[in-house]
Write an enzyme that holds these catalytic residues in place. Structure first.
Site, PDB file in Angstrom:
ATOM      1  N   GLU A  71       0.830  -1.203   0.000  1.00 44.14           N
ATOM      2  CA  GLU A  71       0.000   0.000   0.000  1.00 44.14           C
ATOM      3  C   GLU A  71       0.866   1.256   0.000  1.00 44.14           C
ATOM      4  OE1 GLU A  71      -4.143  -0.462   2.100  1.00 44.14           O
ATOM      5  OE2 GLU A  71      -2.613  -1.316   3.402  1.00 44.14           O
ATOM      6  N   GLU A 121      -4.073  -9.080   3.669  1.00 43.53           N
ATOM      7  CA  GLU A 121      -4.764  -8.774   4.926  1.00 43.53           C
ATOM      8  C   GLU A 121      -5.993  -9.644   5.173  1.00 43.53           C
ATOM      9  OE1 GLU A 121      -2.551  -4.937   3.967  1.00 43.53           O
ATOM     10  OE2 GLU A 121      -3.550  -6.549   2.848  1.00 43.53           O
TER      11      GLU A 121
END
Length: 686
Positions: free
Chosen positions: A109, A129
């Protein structure tokens, strides 16, 4: 001149480009100190008029391998990774992410939040995640779809898929892939941007066919068992196509906040840390492993072939031995076909497959064992057969070679006694298919040397397995617990449940397959053969269910004979309802036991099965078969289909009221009858 902003962050000016290095070993996790240092570095970049751009790079072997999961149980402290990325976004000067090793989770990210990305070949990127019961919370569900589209973003995020830098470059996620001099090329790229910034949030999601997106969503839901994190990730990804990009970012964070302390997320974090602990040796045997460069695999069947592939993938030289030319040809072809398939699927480059196959020697000559550092047999699960193989190994293996048996149940000491060097012998229990399954039980015999155990554990990690140390007891950890679970399920058949009711209840709990579906898939004759071998030692007073025996006596051995607990007709999906013959066998077993059949609810089936596993786990701790209670959960989740989001039987037991759990275990013992041993559940607390 270097400037230290915070201990994990170093900065250096390369002319008019500020290089920001993350040095937070071992994996450069995005801890608070890293995030704070990055914000401070961006502030320096913005403030200094002599700087035109910045580069973020990782020290050591990787970029950023994810967030610091230990912080997930703590209140969020400024700055979050999203706030780091917002600082980069607000900066008037471009920032380039220079990636090597891994850029996962918050690390990827961070890279997506930079103005450009560059990487060396082999770098792996991804957003895993969801596998921890949460979703990306620093813009991952918003920026990724803008590059690859909604459908591919769903596949990547909902499965935690990792892709290489080369694949990411083709998908537009990485601007350049360079062979060497990563930092030099990153600085040049940053300088060439001439002060122009760009945010992936500013580009639209590519147009896609609605049917393809819907199909990707359904596939993600099936693969993810419709767990809350998967549902939230899909909703958040779909928000990326909406008109308000900031609303999508806000919703993403709200989803994360809802999920972070959910039951799934807590259990999955527990599993994550349990797996990290499982690979550690106890201090008493924590020594340097023996060097391993060459592995010999005796037996080229399904298991031996899978072990050989795992070793080749790890860069080891592999010597594949068989008893005759025909079997050897089949084994070698099994390995070659695997790599041909991987190349055809685009998962392995042809040159890489060729390099791995070049490490394979298929032979009938036992003399080659003198070259091997580790020798593992993967032959028929019979003590006498394995002892014969080990006598032959003993005659050819060099001094100091590690001798391993791939056995599921058998006594390691009895196998080691067939050699003149039992101190070199250990068990390496792989799970099929061995090149896919992550679990490896490393079994310690009474005389196994400490450095042999260390070698087994280190080899497991090199093969990209999760090695778990086990004591030498029948069934080790996994099969011992699974047998207790299966036995309890058989008791419930006698008492009134049908096979499909047990399977459906346990699959509803989250098991990948119910016990009777598993038995049909594996073959009922495997358990039948083991039972017959143990028959002489079985106390006639113990409750014994002979339903499986009777099925086998009728030739119902599972899928391979098209009939087991269920019918398996050619060209048709497996049945989910037991047929009249099976029900008749079960009803007669109930009558012989003197039991009046009754309906069992799904809740009772689930609880009794779990209680049986918990009790056996406590017995394993008492006997020292498992080093840590959490190791049992790792084994069950990695090798036996226990749902990771439920943590494992030990984790489940810790969530129960202690008094109620103890009372239920006592009742379970009464229903099991003579021979039941009650475990001490307090041993599972640590």
């Amino acid at each position: 001149m270097d400037v230290t902003i915070n201990s994990p962050i170093r900065t250096e000016c390369r002319g008019d480009v500020l290089v920001v290095e993350i040095d937070n070993p071992p994996v450069n996790a995005g801890s608070w100190a890293v995030r704070k240092g990055l914000v401070d570095a961006v502030a320096i970049l913005e403030a200094r008029s002599d700087l035109l751009a910045g580069v973020i790079v990782g020290a050591g072997s990787t970029f950023v391998s994810g967030s610091d999961i230990r912080e997930f149980n703590q209140p969020l402290t400024w700055p979050s990774m999203a706030q780091v990325i917002e600082a980069i976004r607000a900066c008037s000067k471009p920032v380039v992410a220079a990636m090597h090793g891994f850029a996962l989770g918050g690390g990827f990210e961070l890279a997506l939040g930079c103005d450009a990305r560059i990487a060396v070949p082999g770098t792996q990127v991804g957003l895993p995640e969801v596998t921890l019961g949460i979703l990306p919370a620093a813009g991952g569900t918003q920026r990724l779809p803008r590059c690859v589209g909604l459908a591919r973003a769903m596949r990547m995020i909902c499965t935690g898929e990792r892709i290489t830098a080369e694949q990411a470059g083709e998908a537009g996620l990485i601007d350049r892939v360079v062979e060497a001099d990563l930092l030099h090329h990153a600085v040049e790229l940053a300088r060439a941007m001439r002060g122009k910034t760009r945010d992936l949030l500013d580009q639209p999601v590519p147009a896609e066919d609605d049917g393809a997106v819907a199909a990707a969503e359904q596939s993600a839901l099936r693969a993810g068992k419709r767990r809350p994190a998967v549902l939230a990730a899909i909703a958040s990804i779909r928000n990326a196509a909406g008109p308000d990009k900031l609303a999508g970012m806000t919703a993403e964070r709200a989803f994360f906040d809802q999920l972070q302390q959910s039951g799934d997320a807590v259990a999955l974090r527990y599993q994550f840390f349990a797996e990290r602990e499982a690979v550690k040796l106890p201090p008493a045997v924590s020594v340097e492993p023996r060097p391993v460069r060459t592995m010999a695999v005796i037996g080229g069947g399904t298991m031996g072939g899978g072990i050989a592939i795992s070793a080749l993938d790890a860069g080891l030289e592999v010597l594949l031995l068989e008893q005759d030319a025909e079997a050897l040809a089949r084994g070698a072809e099994r390995v070659r076909s695997h790599y041909q398939g991987r190349v055809a699927e685009g998962k392995v480059q042809e040159r890489d497959a060729a390099a791995r196959l070049a490490g394979l020697t298929a032979t009938l000559d036992w003399n080659v064992l003198a070259r091997a550092d580790v020798i593992i047999e993967a032959v028929f699960e019979d003590l006498a057969v394995k002892q014969d193989v080990f006598r032959t190994i003993d005659a050819f293996a060099r001094p100091g070679a590690v001798l391993a048996t791939n056995t599921s149940y058998l006594d390691i000491d009895a196998i080691g006694a067939a050699t003149r060097r039992p101190h070199d012998v250990l068990g390496l229990h792989f799970f099929s298919p061995a090149n896919v399954m992550k679990l490896l039980e490393v079994v310690r015999g009474d005389r196994t040397a400490a450095d042999v155990l260390a070698t087994g554990m280190a080899l497991g990690r090199r093969l990209r397995k999760t090695p778990v140390l086990c004591g030498n007891a029948f069934g080790f950890i996994g099969n011992r617990v699974f047998n207790a679970y299966r036995k309890q399920c058989e008791y419930m058949l006698e008492e009134g449940a049908w096979p499909e009711e047990v399977d459906q209840a346990l699959e509803a709990f989250g098991f990948a397959m119910g016990p009777f579906s598993v038995a049909d898939l594996a073959g009922l004759d495997i358990a039948w053969r083991m039972r017959k071998a143990q028959a002489a030692q079985r106390d006639p007073r113990e409750r014994y269910v002979d339903i499986l025996d009777q099925l086998c006596e009728r030739g119902r051995l599972g899928r391979k004979t098209r009939a087991g607990y269920y019918l398996h007709e050619a060209g048709k999906p497996a049945g989910k309802t037991s047929d009249a013959e099976v029900r008749g066998i079960i009803e007669r077993a109930s009558a012989r036991r003197g039991l009046k059949r009754r309906a069992l609810s799904a809740e009772e089936i689930q609880r009794r099965a779990l209680l049986a596993m918990v009790n056996e786990a406590a017995l394993l701790m008492r006997e020292g078969v498992a080093s840590r209670a959490s190791d049992i959960d790792v084994v069950l989740a990695q090798g036996y289909g226990f749902p990771r989001w439920a943590g494992g039987p030990v984790f489940w037991a810790r969530q129960q009221d202690r008094a109620a759990l103890q009372a239920d275990l006592l009742r379970l013992g009464e229903s099991c009858g003579y021979g039941f041993e009650l475990g001490d559940v307090s041993s599972l607390e640590t």
